[in-house]
Design a protein around this motif. Structure first.
Motif, PDB file in Angstrom:
ATOM      1  N   GLU A   1      51.007  27.048  17.028  1.00  0.00           N
ATOM      2  CA  GLU A   1      51.021  28.424  17.541  1.00  0.00           C
ATOM      3  C   GLU A   1      51.524  28.439  18.987  1.00  0.00           C
ATOM      4  N   GLN A   2      51.999  29.601  19.375  1.00  0.00           N
ATOM      5  CA  GLN A   2      52.474  29.799  20.739  1.00  0.00           C
ATOM      6  C   GLN A   2      51.377  29.456  21.753  1.00  0.00           C
ATOM      7  N   GLN A   3      51.699  28.593  22.714  1.00  0.00           N
ATOM      8  CA  GLN A   3      50.698  28.196  23.700  1.00  0.00           C
ATOM      9  C   GLN A   3      50.504  29.285  24.757  1.00  0.00           C
ATOM     10  N   THR A   4      49.291  29.396  25.237  1.00  0.00           N
ATOM     11  CA  THR A   4      49.001  30.308  26.346  1.00  0.00           C
ATOM     12  C   THR A   4      49.751  29.826  27.583  1.00  0.00           C
ATOM     13  N   ARG A   5      50.259  30.781  28.365  1.00  0.00           N
ATOM     14  CA  ARG A   5      50.950  30.383  29.593  1.00  0.00           C
ATOM     15  C   ARG A   5      49.999  29.584  30.470  1.00  0.00           C
ATOM     16  N   ARG A   6      50.507  28.488  31.039  1.00  0.00           N
ATOM     17  CA  ARG A   6      49.677  27.632  31.877  1.00  0.00           C
ATOM     18  C   ARG A   6      49.024  28.442  33.005  1.00  0.00           C
ATOM     19  N   ALA A   7      49.814  29.344  33.602  1.00  0.00           N
ATOM     20  CA  ALA A   7      49.283  30.138  34.722  1.00  0.00           C
ATOM     21  C   ALA A   7      48.075  30.963  34.285  1.00  0.00           C
ATOM     22  N   ASP A   8      48.079  31.446  33.048  1.00  0.00           N
ATOM     23  CA  ASP A   8      46.930  32.220  32.560  1.00  0.00           C
ATOM     24  C   ASP A   8      45.720  31.314  32.330  1.00  0.00           C
ATOM     25  N   ALA A   9      45.969  30.156  31.724  1.00  0.00           N
ATOM     26  CA  ALA A   9      44.847  29.247  31.420  1.00  0.00           C
ATOM     27  C   ALA A   9      44.202  28.706  32.698  1.00  0.00           C
ATOM     28  N   LEU A  10      44.969  28.701  33.794  1.00  0.00           N
ATOM     29  CA  LEU A  10      44.446  28.171  35.059  1.00  0.00           C
ATOM     30  C   LEU A  10      43.879  29.258  35.967  1.00  0.00           C
ATOM     31  N   SER A  11      43.980  30.515  35.552  1.00  0.00           N
ATOM     32  CA  SER A  11      43.527  31.573  36.467  1.00  0.00           C
ATOM     33  C   SER A  11      42.511  32.524  35.834  1.00  0.00           C
ATOM     34  N   TYR A  12      42.306  32.422  34.529  1.00  0.00           N
ATOM     35  CA  TYR A  12      41.343  33.284  33.829  1.00  0.00           C
ATOM     36  C   TYR A  12      40.308  32.347  33.232  1.00  0.00           C
ATOM     37  N   ASN A  13      39.224  32.130  33.965  1.00  0.00           N
ATOM     38  CA  ASN A  13      38.286  31.073  33.579  1.00  0.00           C
ATOM     39  C   ASN A  13      36.837  31.523  33.613  1.00  0.00           C
ATOM     40  N   ASN A  14      36.018  30.778  32.895  1.00  0.00           N
ATOM     41  CA  ASN A  14      34.567  30.860  33.045  1.00  0.00           C
ATOM     42  C   ASN A  14      34.086  29.512  33.557  1.00  0.00           C
ATOM     43  N   PHE A  15      33.510  29.512  34.747  1.00  0.00           N
ATOM     44  CA  PHE A  15      32.926  28.296  35.318  1.00  0.00           C
ATOM     45  C   PHE A  15      31.953  28.810  36.376  1.00  0.00           C
ATOM     46  N   TYR A  16      30.751  29.140  35.873  1.00  0.00           N
ATOM     47  CA  TYR A  16      29.794  29.888  36.698  1.00  0.00           C
ATOM     48  C   TYR A  16      29.372  29.145  37.964  1.00  0.00           C
ATOM     49  N   GLU A  17      29.516  27.839  37.971  1.00  0.00           N
ATOM     50  CA  GLU A  17      29.189  27.083  39.183  1.00  0.00           C
ATOM     51  C   GLU A  17      30.053  27.532  40.357  1.00  0.00           C
ATOM     52  N   PHE A  18      31.186  28.177  40.044  1.00  0.00           N
ATOM     53  CA  PHE A  18      32.096  28.627  41.105  1.00  0.00           C
ATOM     54  C   PHE A  18      32.149  30.153  41.195  1.00  0.00           C
ATOM     55  N   GLY A  19      31.244  30.825  40.525  1.00  0.00           N
ATOM     56  CA  GLY A  19      31.220  32.281  40.551  1.00  0.00           C
ATOM     57  C   GLY A  19      31.372  32.837  39.149  1.00  0.00           C
ATOM     58  N   SER A  20      30.964  34.092  38.961  1.00  0.00           N
ATOM     59  CA  SER A  20      30.974  34.632  37.606  1.00  0.00           C
ATOM     60  C   SER A  20      32.196  35.504  37.295  1.00  0.00           C
ATOM     61  N   GLY A  21      33.080  35.714  38.290  1.00  0.00           N
ATOM     62  CA  GLY A  21      34.313  36.458  38.019  1.00  0.00           C
ATOM     63  C   GLY A  21      35.360  35.546  37.397  1.00  0.00           C
ATOM     64  N   LYS A  22      36.257  36.148  36.604  1.00  0.00           N
ATOM     65  CA  LYS A  22      37.266  35.331  35.911  1.00  0.00           C
ATOM     66  C   LYS A  22      38.196  34.609  36.891  1.00  0.00           C
ATOM     67  N   ASP A  23      38.403  35.187  38.089  1.00  0.00           N
ATOM     68  CA  ASP A  23      39.295  34.517  39.040  1.00  0.00           C
ATOM     69  C   ASP A  23      38.535  33.669  40.071  1.00  0.00           C
ATOM     70  N   ASP A  24      37.208  33.677  40.015  1.00  0.00           N
ATOM     71  CA  ASP A  24      36.429  32.872  40.973  1.00  0.00           C
ATOM     72  C   ASP A  24      36.680  31.360  40.849  1.00  0.00           C
ATOM     73  N   PRO A  25      36.711  30.818  39.618  1.00  0.00           N
ATOM     74  CA  PRO A  25      36.916  29.356  39.536  1.00  0.00           C
ATOM     75  C   PRO A  25      38.236  28.913  40.183  1.00  0.00           C
ATOM     76  N   ALA A  26      39.323  29.638  39.924  1.00  0.00           N
ATOM     77  CA  ALA A  26      40.599  29.241  40.521  1.00  0.00           C
ATOM     78  C   ALA A  26      40.536  29.347  42.047  1.00  0.00           C
ATOM     79  N   ALA A  27      39.822  30.356  42.538  1.00  0.00           N
ATOM     80  CA  ALA A  27      39.742  30.553  43.983  1.00  0.00           C
ATOM     81  C   ALA A  27      38.832  29.524  44.653  1.00  0.00           C
TER      82      ALA A  27
END
Ligand code: MTE
Length: 290
Positions: free
Chosen positions: A34-60
């Motif tokens: 299947e078509q892969q998700t754009r790398r930029a999306d996979a690296l910027s829309y995340n869940n990683f609560y240790e770094f915050g609960s917003g989708k862009d918090d982990p990347a930031a």
């Protein structure tokens, strides 16, 4: 590629840099085309609560995590409890690319080209005892590097914990990932080592693992402890069992439109991996064991 080269690639990384090193990996028949998700999306829309609960918090915020040196303690009900330096694990495994669907319990999905190795290859090294029925995983607690772990009000009870039945953990689809998109894992995606279990909701795929243990009883897990009526231990992707607050029948594939224009696709039982994993649950009531 051989583990030795992977170990060398990881060892070359500066301790706290956000630098990525290229990783080579052999192709796998378990990959989807299947078509892969754009790398930029996979690296910027995340869940990683240790770094915050917003989708862009982990990347930031995840750039502050020190990922080298990294070791993983593997113990509990095993004949050979061992604390491994990550580079030593990479000496005895062969890296594979696994292009998997990822379905989050929140109703969105991606297709991600992970690089990793079967968890089973690590399990066999430590020789689980006959009494070992489940396996537990823990993420690190490091408030000085993880802003989501600081402050009075914490969204979760740290450390983030997950667990699998031993047969699920040994299933060939279950991998420990060290990379994605041909490079080492970015911090926001769980560097340097995370679990990926593609037939379960994404929260089972615990990031930045420092401890693995073999136990006899079904272990407590983070989201189940947080809200057991909403998140079960199994958390197999199941379009027929809704979350109490929303339907699980469809999903929004990241990159396929947003807002009102977002296309929704049907969610597949076991996230489309039923042929491989359905037999693990023969006789189990998947409504009771959601
Ligand atoms: N692992 C830890 N330690 N902390 C987290 O908050 N979030 C989970 C999972 N692993 C999480 C975690 C959830 S809810 C999802 S959907 C996936 O990571 C997201 O992985 P991704 O950001 O690489 O897409």
């Amino acid at each position: 590629m051989t583990g030795g080269i992977a170990a060398a690639a990881l060892a070359m990384l500066p301790a706290d840099s956000g630098w990525a090193a290229a990783l080579e990996a052999r192709k796998s028949p378990f990959s989807t085309d299947e078509q892969q998700t754009r790398r930029a999306d996979a690296l910027s829309y995340n869940n990683f609560y240790e770094f915050g609960s917003g989708k862009d918090d982990p990347a930031a915020n995840a750039g502050s995590l020190t990922t080298a040196p990294w070791s993983v303690e593997v113990g509990g009900l095993v004949a050979k409890p061992t604390t491994y330096a990550l580079e030593d694990i990479l000496k005895f495994v062969t890296l594979e690319e696994r292009i998997y669907r990822l379905r989050c319990v929140e109703g969105w999905s991606m297709v991600i080209p992970w690089i990793g190795f079967p968890l089973a290859d690590l399990i066999s090294r430590v020789e689980p005892l006959g009494s070992a029925k489940y396996i537990t995983f823990e993420t690190l607690v490091r408030p000085d590097e993880m802003p989501g772990q600081r402050g009075l009000f914490q969204p979760l009870d740290w450390p983030y914990r997950e667990g699998l039945r031993l047969d699920e953990a040994k299933h060939p689809l279950t991998i420990l990932a060290v990379g994605m998109y041909g490079e080492t894992l970015p911090n926001q995606n769980g560097a340097p080592l995370r679990l990926v279990v593609p037939w379960k909701y994404g929260f089972k795929s615990i990031k930045s693992i420092i401890r693995i243990a073999f136990v006899e009883e079904q272990p407590p897990t983070t989201w189940q402890e947080m809200a057991s009526h909403e998140y079960g231990f199994y958390s197999n992707v199941n379009p027929e069992v809704d979350h109490p607050r929303w339907s699980q029948a469809t999903e929004r594939r990241i990159g396929e439109g947003s807002g009102l224009l977002a296309k929704r696709r049907p969610t597949l039982m076991f996230n489309g991996y039923g042929d491989e994993v359905a037999s693990l649950y023969a006789g189990l009531d998947l409504r009771a064991h959601y």
